[in-house]
Design a protein around this motif. Structure first.
Motif, PDB file in Angstrom:
ATOM      1  N   SER A 148      73.717  32.978  49.278  1.00  0.00           N
ATOM      2  CA  SER A 148      74.477  34.557  49.619  1.00  0.00           C
ATOM      3  C   SER A 148      73.732  35.135  50.842  1.00  0.00           C
ATOM      4  N   ALA A 149      72.707  34.870  51.141  1.00  0.00           N
ATOM      5  CA  ALA A 149      71.968  35.329  52.438  1.00  0.00           C
ATOM      6  C   ALA A 149      72.365  35.046  53.920  1.00  0.00           C
ATOM      7  N   VAL A 154      64.603  36.560  47.710  1.00  0.00           N
ATOM      8  CA  VAL A 154      65.865  35.814  47.515  1.00  0.00           C
ATOM      9  C   VAL A 154      65.610  34.603  47.241  1.00  0.00           C
ATOM     10  N   ARG A 213      72.133  41.344  55.431  1.00  0.00           N
ATOM     11  CA  ARG A 213      72.776  40.212  54.484  1.00  0.00           C
ATOM     12  C   ARG A 213      71.767  39.802  53.583  1.00  0.00           C
ATOM     13  N   ILE A 214      70.355  39.609  54.062  1.00  0.00           N
ATOM     14  CA  ILE A 214      69.387  39.092  53.328  1.00  0.00           C
ATOM     15  C   ILE A 214      68.877  40.297  52.254  1.00  0.00           C
ATOM     16  N   GLN A 215      68.863  41.500  52.750  1.00  0.00           N
ATOM     17  CA  GLN A 215      68.562  42.613  51.534  1.00  0.00           C
ATOM     18  C   GLN A 215      69.471  42.837  50.566  1.00  0.00           C
ATOM     19  N   ALA A 260      71.240  40.129  49.327  1.00  0.00           N
ATOM     20  CA  ALA A 260      71.418  38.847  48.727  1.00  0.00           C
ATOM     21  C   ALA A 260      70.721  38.889  47.308  1.00  0.00           C
ATOM     22  N   THR A 274      71.309  34.822  60.277  1.00  0.00           N
ATOM     23  CA  THR A 274      72.100  35.709  59.562  1.00  0.00           C
ATOM     24  C   THR A 274      71.450  37.112  60.058  1.00  0.00           C
ATOM     25  N   TYR A 305      61.360  31.862  54.533  1.00  0.00           N
ATOM     26  CA  TYR A 305      61.774  31.319  53.332  1.00  0.00           C
ATOM     27  C   TYR A 305      60.488  30.359  52.806  1.00  0.00           C
TER      28      TYR A 305
END
Length: 127
Positions: free
Chosen positions: A123-124, A94, A114-116, A118, A110, A54
């Motif tokens: 939401s990730a 994201v 889920r990251i892909q 989001a 996570t 991030y």
């Protein structure tokens, strides 16, 4: 009546997301293909396959990930240097948005899936 087996939160979380300032992101993650001195719960080491970044402001988004090659124990207990196998890959960003409670302050677990999927930061991550 069929009941589902309880889900294992460790095996579902195959990715650790770390916050990074621009210099560390470029110089260490992209160039050296590693992330230093990361606090990781040792019970999660076997399930982690990826590390994602991030980027803090002004980007404020999860932007890249890499496959974890190895963990090297640090000087402090529970700290590891994470080494990547190959170059990090860019993700569809994201972003941190008005829908999010707060920006990423420390490492979070996570799944890459889920990251892909989001559309914003909260939401990730699992709730």
């Amino acid at each position: 009546m069929k009941t589902e087996a309880p889900r294992d939160r460790f095996t579902e979380s195959d990715t650790i997301v770390v916050p990074a300032h621009p210099k560390g992101f470029h110089d260490v993650f992209l160039e050296e293909r590693r992330w230093p001195n990361l606090k990781i719960d040792k019970r999660r080491l076997d399930s982690l396959k990826y590390i994602a970044v991030y980027q803090t402001g002004p980007v404020s988004a999860i932007t890249h990930y890499g496959r974890i090659k190895s963990f090297k124990s640090g000087e402090k207990n529970g700290r590891y240097d994470v080494h990547l196998s190959g170059a990090p890959k860019e993700l569809r960003h994201v972003p941190y948005t008005i829908a999010d409670i707060c920006a990423l302050q420390g490492p979070r677990y996570t799944s890459l899936k889920r990251i892909q999927a989001a559309d914003h930061l909260s939401s990730a991550f699992p709730t």
